[in-house]
Every structure is written in C-alpha cells, then in structure tokens.
Write a protein that holds these residues in place. Sequence first.
Motif, PDB file in Angstrom:
ATOM      1  N   LEU A   1       0.829  -1.199   0.000  1.00 18.47           N
ATOM      2  CA  LEU A   1       0.000   0.000   0.000  1.00 18.47           C
ATOM      3  C   LEU A   1       0.864   1.249   0.000  1.00 18.47           C
ATOM      4  CD1 LEU A   1      -2.484  -0.946   2.869  1.00 18.47           C
ATOM      5  CD2 LEU A   1      -2.912  -1.127   0.418  1.00 18.47           C
ATOM      6  N   THR A   2       0.396   2.277  -0.687  1.00 12.90           N
ATOM      7  CA  THR A   2       0.969   3.601  -0.482  1.00 12.90           C
ATOM      8  C   THR A   2       0.294   4.172   0.757  1.00 12.90           C
ATOM      9  OG1 THR A   2      -0.720   4.760  -1.770  1.00 12.90           O
ATOM     10  CG2 THR A   2       1.238   3.999  -2.965  1.00 12.90           C
ATOM     11  N   ASN A   3       0.891   5.148   1.356  1.00 10.18           N
ATOM     12  CA  ASN A   3       0.285   5.871   2.466  1.00 10.18           C
ATOM     13  C   ASN A   3       0.727   7.314   2.326  1.00 10.18           C
ATOM     14  OD1 ASN A   3       0.021   7.249   5.008  1.00 10.18           O
ATOM     15  ND2 ASN A   3      -0.423   5.278   5.918  1.00 10.18           N
ATOM     16  N   ILE A   4      -0.194   8.169   1.967  1.00  9.94           N
ATOM     17  CA  ILE A   4       0.109   9.579   1.769  1.00  9.94           C
ATOM     18  C   ILE A   4      -0.753  10.362   2.743  1.00  9.94           C
ATOM     19  CG2 ILE A   4       0.066  11.499   0.145  1.00  9.94           C
ATOM     20  CD1 ILE A   4       0.310   9.348  -2.093  1.00  9.94           C
ATOM     21  N   GLY A   5      -0.113  11.162   3.558  1.00 10.43           N
ATOM     22  CA  GLY A   5      -0.886  11.901   4.544  1.00 10.43           C
ATOM     23  C   GLY A   5      -0.141  13.060   5.150  1.00 10.43           C
ATOM     24  N   CYS A   6      -0.857  13.802   5.954  1.00  8.38           N
ATOM     25  CA  CYS A   6      -0.305  14.960   6.659  1.00  8.38           C
ATOM     26  C   CYS A   6      -0.773  14.932   8.100  1.00  8.38           C
ATOM     27  CB  CYS A   6      -0.798  16.267   6.032  1.00  8.38           C
ATOM     28  SG  CYS A   6      -0.193  16.580   4.393  1.00  8.38           S
ATOM     29  N   VAL A   7       0.135  15.279   8.993  1.00  4.72           N
ATOM     30  CA  VAL A   7      -0.234  15.543  10.383  1.00  4.72           C
ATOM     31  C   VAL A   7      -0.424  17.051  10.471  1.00  4.72           C
ATOM     32  CG1 VAL A   7       0.521  15.472  12.782  1.00  4.72           C
ATOM     33  CG2 VAL A   7       1.058  13.557  11.243  1.00  4.72           C
ATOM     34  N   ILE A   8      -1.601  17.444  10.905  1.00  3.02           N
ATOM     35  CA  ILE A   8      -1.944  18.862  10.972  1.00  3.02           C
ATOM     36  C   ILE A   8      -2.240  19.200  12.423  1.00  3.02           C
ATOM     37  CG2 ILE A   8      -3.554  20.633  10.182  1.00  3.02           C
ATOM     38  CD1 ILE A   8      -4.060  18.609   7.760  1.00  3.02           C
ATOM     39  N   GLU A   9      -1.570  20.221  12.908  1.00  6.81           N
ATOM     40  CA  GLU A   9      -1.733  20.619  14.300  1.00  6.81           C
ATOM     41  C   GLU A   9      -1.957  22.126  14.356  1.00  6.81           C
ATOM     42  OE1 GLU A   9       0.426  19.882  18.622  1.00  6.81           O
ATOM     43  OE2 GLU A   9       1.427  19.234  16.790  1.00  6.81           O
TER      44      GLU A   9
ATOM     45  N   GLU B   1      -6.655  -2.337 -12.315  1.00  7.54           N
ATOM     46  CA  GLU B   1      -7.638  -1.392 -12.850  1.00  7.54           C
ATOM     47  C   GLU B   1      -7.060  -0.484 -13.935  1.00  7.54           C
ATOM     48  OE1 GLU B   1     -10.192   2.437 -11.262  1.00  7.54           O
ATOM     49  OE2 GLU B   1      -9.790   0.815  -9.858  1.00  7.54           O
ATOM     50  N   THR B   2      -5.806  -0.037 -13.740  1.00 12.79           N
ATOM     51  CA  THR B   2      -5.265   1.005 -14.618  1.00 12.79           C
ATOM     52  C   THR B   2      -4.038   0.598 -15.434  1.00 12.79           C
ATOM     53  OG1 THR B   2      -3.741   1.902 -12.957  1.00 12.79           O
ATOM     54  CG2 THR B   2      -6.009   2.754 -12.949  1.00 12.79           C
ATOM     55  N   GLY B   3      -3.401  -0.534 -15.060  1.00 11.78           N
ATOM     56  CA  GLY B   3      -2.162  -0.920 -15.731  1.00 11.78           C
ATOM     57  C   GLY B   3      -0.956  -0.145 -15.225  1.00 11.78           C
ATOM     58  N   ALA B   4      -1.119   0.582 -14.132  1.00 14.20           N
ATOM     59  CA  ALA B   4      -0.029   1.358 -13.546  1.00 14.20           C
ATOM     60  C   ALA B   4       0.018   1.091 -12.042  1.00 14.20           C
ATOM     61  CB  ALA B   4      -0.236   2.850 -13.795  1.00 14.20           C
ATOM     62  N   GLN B   5       1.173   1.308 -11.451  1.00 14.69           N
ATOM     63  CA  GLN B   5       1.285   1.134 -10.006  1.00 14.69           C
ATOM     64  C   GLN B   5       0.630   2.312  -9.278  1.00 14.69           C
ATOM     65  OE1 GLN B   5       5.148   1.809  -8.224  1.00 14.69           O
ATOM     66  NE2 GLN B   5       6.000   2.071 -10.276  1.00 14.69           N
ATOM     67  N   ALA B   6       0.406   2.139  -8.009  1.00 13.80           N
ATOM     68  CA  ALA B   6      -0.310   3.137  -7.220  1.00 13.80           C
ATOM     69  C   ALA B   6       0.426   4.464  -7.126  1.00 13.80           C
ATOM     70  CB  ALA B   6      -0.595   2.590  -5.819  1.00 13.80           C
ATOM     71  N   VAL B   7       1.758   4.453  -7.184  1.00  7.97           N
ATOM     72  CA  VAL B   7       2.498   5.715  -7.114  1.00  7.97           C
ATOM     73  C   VAL B   7       2.115   6.613  -8.291  1.00  7.97           C
ATOM     74  CG1 VAL B   7       4.792   6.761  -7.198  1.00  7.97           C
ATOM     75  CG2 VAL B   7       4.399   4.740  -5.781  1.00  7.97           C
ATOM     76  N   SER B   8       1.982   6.033  -9.473  1.00  5.56           N
ATOM     77  CA  SER B   8       1.561   6.812 -10.643  1.00  5.56           C
ATOM     78  C   SER B   8       0.157   7.363 -10.448  1.00  5.56           C
ATOM     79  CB  SER B   8       1.586   5.943 -11.898  1.00  5.56           C
ATOM     80  OG  SER B   8       2.862   5.432 -12.132  1.00  5.56           O
ATOM     81  N   TYR B   9      -0.726   6.528  -9.947  1.00  9.52           N
ATOM     82  CA  TYR B   9      -2.118   6.931  -9.747  1.00  9.52           C
ATOM     83  C   TYR B   9      -2.226   8.047  -8.714  1.00  9.52           C
ATOM     84  CZ  TYR B   9      -7.190   6.303  -9.499  1.00  9.52           C
ATOM     85  OH  TYR B   9      -8.541   6.493  -9.557  1.00  9.52           O
ATOM     86  N   THR B  10      -1.515   7.879  -7.585  1.00  2.56           N
ATOM     87  CA  THR B  10      -1.611   8.867  -6.517  1.00  2.56           C
ATOM     88  C   THR B  10      -0.868  10.155  -6.863  1.00  2.56           C
ATOM     89  OG1 THR B  10       0.277   7.896  -5.329  1.00  2.56           O
ATOM     90  CG2 THR B  10      -1.945   7.158  -4.693  1.00  2.56           C
ATOM     91  N   THR B  11      -0.064  10.140  -7.906  1.00  4.15           N
ATOM     92  CA  THR B  11       0.578  11.357  -8.403  1.00  4.15           C
ATOM     93  C   THR B  11      -0.321  12.046  -9.421  1.00  4.15           C
ATOM     94  OG1 THR B  11       2.774  10.412  -8.074  1.00  4.15           O
ATOM     95  CG2 THR B  11       2.615  12.264  -9.583  1.00  4.15           C
ATOM     96  N   GLY B  12      -0.883  11.291 -10.339  1.00  2.34           N
ATOM     97  CA  GLY B  12      -1.667  11.863 -11.431  1.00  2.34           C
ATOM     98  C   GLY B  12      -3.056  12.323 -11.061  1.00  2.34           C
ATOM     99  N   VAL B  13      -3.745  11.572 -10.222  1.00  5.10           N
ATOM    100  CA  VAL B  13      -5.132  11.908  -9.891  1.00  5.10           C
ATOM    101  C   VAL B  13      -5.246  13.269  -9.193  1.00  5.10           C
ATOM    102  CG1 VAL B  13      -7.137  11.234  -8.488  1.00  5.10           C
ATOM    103  CG2 VAL B  13      -6.020   9.560  -9.981  1.00  5.10           C
TER     104      VAL B  13
END
Length: 159
Positions: free
Chosen positions: A55-63, A87-99
């Motif tokens: 899994l990718t995990n992209i997030g922010c801690v906001i305080e 689903e897309t023929g690409a890895q999740a890093v590409s998807y989470t960058t492009g979307v």
Amino acid sequence: MTFGQSYLTHMKCLENVGMLRIDEVEVNGVKVVPMELLAKLLPDPASLGARTVGLTNIGCVIEGIKGGKRKKVYIYNTCDHQTCYKETGAQAVSYTTGVPAMIGAKMILEGKWSGKGVYNMENFDAMPFMEELNKQGLPWKIIEMQPDETYEVKENDEK
C-alpha cells in the motif's frame, strides 16, 4: 511522504558515491551526468506495476488551534498497488501522483478554484478537492490525535 529504511539506505549510498549528482563528470573522456546514467540503468518505471505489492500511504499531520483548543489530526489515504495495477495498468504511485493533479485542473476548469496570479493549492478551499479525491478512487480518512501523540498506520487499519 515517507519511505522505508531500506529505500533510505539505498538512496544514502547512491548519494555517498555521487550517483545522485546532476552535474557532468568526465569518465574516460566522455561527459556523463551520474543521475542520468542511473536512470538509464534502473528498470523502466512502467515495468514495475505488475510486481509492486503493498500500500501507499500519503498523509499529513496537521496541528493547530480550532475553537480555542489545540487540535491535531492525521489525514491520509492509502492505495493498493495491485488493485490499482489491475484497474489502470499502472502502479499506485503513478495513480496517486496523477489523480490529484487532474483534480486540481478540474477544480480550475469548473471555477471552484480561481484567482489572478500564481497560487499554491493550499490557498484554495480544500473541501471540493477532498470530496473529488473520494470520487476518483483515493478516499481519505482522519485520525484524531492528542497534540503530543504520534501514530503509525498499520495495514489492517485500512481494512
């Protein structure tokens, strides 16, 4: 964005031996940019999708302060590499960058984000963007935290 210790160790090693340099060096009378050589030697990113797992995990801690009280949240999304690849023929890093880039363009085209001059996306109302992330396959979650607390997301947190 965070990376595992193995990745960080490899990057530090490459940096230490000069392979991440972007200036030319001369090798046997030929000018070479180490980073460009490294890019040619590494696998084509398009070939990684079928064999990338996890899994990718992209997030922010906001305080900050909300309603006069200190508040801290972790807002994040995860994306499964194999599900994305099927689903897309690409890895999740590409998807989470492009979307997100596509959503930003959509916000401008729909007039939800506008203004004269140059802006960072943080200057705009986040909610239309966040709602669109949910619609485009990158749903997000929020974990409420204590201001002095840290939190590690585990794979089963997503399920």
